[in-house]
Enzyme design. Structure first.
Site, PDB file in Angstrom:
ATOM      1  N   ASP A 210       0.774  -1.097  -0.070  1.00 57.99           N
ATOM      2  CA  ASP A 210       0.040   0.063  -0.031  1.00 57.99           C
ATOM      3  C   ASP A 210       0.946   1.319   0.008  1.00 57.99           C
ATOM      4  OD1 ASP A 210      -2.414   1.268   0.044  1.00 57.99           O
ATOM      5  OD2 ASP A 210      -2.274   1.602   2.191  1.00 57.99           O
TER       6      ASP A 210
ATOM      7  N   ASP B 244      -0.077   4.923   0.898  1.00 58.54           N
ATOM      8  CA  ASP B 244      -0.533   5.891   2.035  1.00 58.54           C
ATOM      9  C   ASP B 244      -0.360   5.138   3.487  1.00 58.54           C
ATOM     10  OD1 ASP B 244      -1.001   8.501   0.857  1.00 58.54           O
ATOM     11  OD2 ASP B 244      -2.570   7.475  -0.121  1.00 58.54           O
TER      12      ASP B 244
END
Length: 259
Positions: free
Chosen positions: A13, A15
């Site tokens: 991922d 953020d």
């Protein structure tokens, strides 16, 4: 218990794992550098459908993270791949930004509000009552409801913002129709991403900062999962879920040596 196979491919991922509020998380640059030097297939994922991969590449580059365009996978790309598989050359009424409209244009979709095959809802900072009303009427008239991701809120410097999942709930309430969510935690996003880089779930790992999206999606796609504590989830939070990550670490810096 069968011994796990070595990790040959990585999904991470963005953020909360690589960056936080516009700044890189310590260790992110070393992790990306090690991945690129290793030659192992990898993807940086985001449920945010606002930006195109080129936009995100430029944004990451300004922070010192050199990620090639082909190594970025968004919920907009996953949504476009799903629609192209389901109904090639179809039509859609879209609420969203360039990341989503570009992805749909690239697969040959026509964007229209005249009897579209689909209403596709993505992330935008300018949700309008007019657009939502049109979406409700088109769905009631027979358009199928697709949503890029179920995130109900998004981050901002002022605090949480209503996001795609919250707007989808409004449209569902008005139409009685639930959308199909293409992004995390749907393992579809993981599987289409793995296919895009020629990787297999059995020898892949997913890194995330959220149990309910990243870890769940990785788990359901058959991958090893790593939870980092630099985002939304604390170590205490993990006990609330009926599933666990393969391993919990303080940050991405702790995973550099595993690449």
């Amino acid at each position: 218990m069968a011994e796990r196979k070595p990790i040959e491919s990585w999904l991470t991922d963005m953020d909360g794992v690589l960056i936080h509020e516009g700044t890189p998380i310590p260790g992110a640059d070393a992790f990306i550098k090690r991945l690129r030097e290793s030659g192992k297939p990898f993807l940086v994922l985001t449920n945010n459908s606002i930006y195109t991969p080129r936009d995100l590449q430029a944004r990451l580059s300004r922070m010192g993270l050199q990620v090639p365009v082909e190594n970025i996978w968004t919920s907009a790309l996953a949504t476009a791949k799903f629609l192209d598989d389901q109904r090639p050359g179809g039509t859609a009424y879209v609420i969203g930004e360039a990341g989503l409209t570009t992805a749909l244009h690239d697969i040959g979709y026509i964007l229209t509000d005249h009897e579209p095959d689909y209403v596709v809802l993505g992330e935008t900072r300018t949700y309008s009552f007019e657009a939502m009303t049109k979406a409700v009427r088109l769905i009631n008239a027979g358009a199928r409801f697709i949503c890029t991701n179920p995130d109900e809120t998004g981050p901002s410097t002022e605090g949480p913002l209503p996001a795609t999942g919250a707007v989808a709930a409004l449209i569902t309430k008005a139409t009685g129709k639930k959308p199909y969510f293409a992004g995390k935690p749907n393992p579809l996003m993981m599987r289409t991403g793995l296919n895009a880089i020629g990787a297999h779930s059995e020898t892949s790992a997913m890194i995330g900062d959220r149990m309910d999206t990243d870890v769940l999606a990785g788990l359901e796609a058959g991958m090893q999962t790593f939870l980092v504590l630099t985002g939304l989830t604390t170590e205490q939070d993990t006990e609330k879920f009926p599933f666990r990550p393969t391993r919990t670490v303080a940050s991405i810096a702790d995973l550099v040596e595993l690449v």
